[in-house]
Design a protein around this motif. Structure first.
Motif, PDB file in Angstrom:
ATOM      1  N   ALA A  97       2.356   1.908  -3.173  1.00 45.55           N
ATOM      2  CA  ALA A  97       1.489   2.230  -4.398  1.00 45.55           C
ATOM      3  C   ALA A  97       1.098   3.577  -4.277  1.00 45.55           C
ATOM      4  O   ALA A  97       1.076   4.457  -5.150  1.00 45.55           O
ATOM      5  CB  ALA A  97       0.326   1.254  -4.498  1.00 45.55           C
ATOM      6  N   ALA A  98       1.088   4.099  -2.733  1.00 46.06           N
ATOM      7  CA  ALA A  98       0.928   5.624  -2.606  1.00 46.06           C
ATOM      8  C   ALA A  98       2.025   6.361  -3.058  1.00 46.06           C
ATOM      9  O   ALA A  98       1.828   7.517  -3.599  1.00 46.06           O
ATOM     10  CB  ALA A  98       0.570   5.723  -1.177  1.00 46.06           C
ATOM     11  N   GLY A 135      -6.557   9.010  -0.936  1.00 43.33           N
ATOM     12  CA  GLY A 135      -5.899   9.423  -2.143  1.00 43.33           C
ATOM     13  C   GLY A 135      -6.195   8.546  -3.547  1.00 43.33           C
ATOM     14  O   GLY A 135      -5.327   7.966  -3.923  1.00 43.33           O
ATOM     15  N   LEU A 136      -7.380   8.214  -3.636  1.00 44.45           N
ATOM     16  CA  LEU A 136      -7.730   7.423  -4.556  1.00 44.45           C
ATOM     17  C   LEU A 136      -7.952   8.312  -6.073  1.00 44.45           C
ATOM     18  O   LEU A 136      -8.184   9.415  -5.994  1.00 44.45           O
ATOM     19  CB  LEU A 136      -9.310   6.943  -4.403  1.00 44.45           C
ATOM     20  N   TRP A 137      -7.803   7.551  -7.151  1.00 43.39           N
ATOM     21  CA  TRP A 137      -7.922   8.057  -8.457  1.00 43.39           C
ATOM     22  C   TRP A 137      -9.607   8.156  -8.505  1.00 43.39           C
ATOM     23  O   TRP A 137     -10.336   7.539  -7.921  1.00 43.39           O
ATOM     24  CB  TRP A 137      -7.399   7.227  -9.600  1.00 43.39           C
ATOM     25  N   THR A 181       0.933  -1.133   0.132  1.00 41.17           N
ATOM     26  CA  THR A 181      -0.006   0.146   0.049  1.00 41.17           C
ATOM     27  C   THR A 181       0.957   1.196  -0.033  1.00 41.17           C
ATOM     28  O   THR A 181       0.503   2.200  -0.701  1.00 41.17           O
ATOM     29  CB  THR A 181      -0.861  -0.221   1.285  1.00 41.17           C
ATOM     30  N   GLU A 206     -11.408   5.028  -9.069  1.00 37.87           N
ATOM     31  CA  GLU A 206     -11.229   4.082  -7.782  1.00 37.87           C
ATOM     32  C   GLU A 206     -12.523   4.532  -6.765  1.00 37.87           C
ATOM     33  O   GLU A 206     -13.182   3.987  -6.102  1.00 37.87           O
ATOM     34  CB  GLU A 206     -10.139   4.436  -7.396  1.00 37.87           C
ATOM     35  N   SER A 230       3.848   9.720 -10.022  1.00 33.63           N
ATOM     36  CA  SER A 230       3.136   9.775 -11.250  1.00 33.63           C
ATOM     37  C   SER A 230       2.501  11.413 -11.179  1.00 33.63           C
ATOM     38  O   SER A 230       2.287  11.641 -12.431  1.00 33.63           O
ATOM     39  CB  SER A 230       2.351   8.639 -11.628  1.00 33.63           C
ATOM     40  N   GLU A 231       1.722  11.783 -10.014  1.00 34.55           N
ATOM     41  CA  GLU A 231       1.028  13.038 -10.243  1.00 34.55           C
ATOM     42  C   GLU A 231       2.129  14.296 -10.422  1.00 34.55           C
ATOM     43  O   GLU A 231       1.632  15.122 -11.034  1.00 34.55           O
ATOM     44  CB  GLU A 231       0.350  13.172  -9.116  1.00 34.55           C
ATOM     45  N   SER A 242       3.996   5.503  -5.625  1.00 36.22           N
ATOM     46  CA  SER A 242       4.111   5.641  -6.859  1.00 36.22           C
ATOM     47  C   SER A 242       3.016   6.511  -7.436  1.00 36.22           C
ATOM     48  O   SER A 242       3.253   7.468  -8.336  1.00 36.22           O
ATOM     49  CB  SER A 242       3.622   4.293  -7.423  1.00 36.22           C
ATOM     50  N   ARG A 243       2.075   6.640  -7.009  1.00 38.02           N
ATOM     51  CA  ARG A 243       0.807   7.518  -7.407  1.00 38.02           C
ATOM     52  C   ARG A 243       1.245   9.039  -7.090  1.00 38.02           C
ATOM     53  O   ARG A 243       1.003   9.848  -8.055  1.00 38.02           O
ATOM     54  CB  ARG A 243      -0.560   7.140  -6.508  1.00 38.02           C
ATOM     55  N   ARG A 244       2.039   9.352  -6.029  1.00 41.85           N
ATOM     56  CA  ARG A 244       2.525  10.626  -5.886  1.00 41.85           C
ATOM     57  C   ARG A 244       3.368  11.030  -6.797  1.00 41.85           C
ATOM     58  O   ARG A 244       3.537  12.142  -7.357  1.00 41.85           O
ATOM     59  CB  ARG A 244       2.852  10.930  -4.419  1.00 41.85           C
TER      60      ARG A 244
END
Length: 174
Positions: free
Chosen positions: A55-56, A105-107, A52, A110, A62-63, A58-60
């Protein structure tokens, strides 16, 4: 069956599920139960938390931390989604719910999927599922005659649902 040593309701639910019922006497410790069942819950939970966190992160990354002019603030998007589903609520109530959902922090896709699965008041349920590694796609899986989302909405703890799925030989992760 309850055990006074556990104050956490999720641990108590696991204990109640795994304690032998044929004799009515529980094993000496939760460690005995986990060993008997071949479970290493601490290692599994640590692995889920690492996944988790990655993933968080990675999401940050990519944004990139920048919002384009044509993008809305995540809280505004969450507010719109919740308004469509619960138009009867006051704006202030919707704003509070939107803040809770935004903290996950969901897309956008999601967010809509989770709200559809666990309801507008289900941000805490979604957070528990994400922490435990339960995928939104598994909400319609039936465990002992009841869907996962019905169990969670009805108040069954996330780790109890996870333990029930394991007992049934089902995986709730992607």
């Amino acid at each position: 069956m309850t055990d006074a040593r556990f104050t956490d309701p999720e641990l108590q639910a696991l204990y109640a599920l795994l304690a032998p019922t044929d004799t009515g006497a529980p094993s000496a410790t939760a460690e005995d139960i986990a060993a008997r069942e071949g479970l290493d819950l601490a290692a599994d939970l640590a692995a889920v938390r690492r996944r988790t966190a990655r993933a968080a992160a990675s999401r940050r990354r990519s944004e990139g931390g920048h919002r384009r002019e044509n993008q809305r603030a995540p809280e505004d998007y969450a507010l719109e989604v919740l308004s469509r589903r619960a138009g009867h609520l006051r704006r202030s109530e919707l704003r509070d719910l939107a803040r809770a959902w935004t903290r996950l922090g969901l897309w956008p896709a999601e967010l809509e999927a989770w709200v559809g699965a666990v309801g507008v008041n289900g941000a805490a349920i979604a957070r528990g599922c994400l922490t435990a590694g339960i995928a939104v796609s598994s909400m319609d899986i039936a465990l002992d005659g009841m869907r996962v989302k019905q169990r969670l909405r009805g108040g069954e703890p996330v780790f109890s649902v996870l333990a029930r799925a394991a007992a049934c030989g089902r995986s709730l992760s992607d």
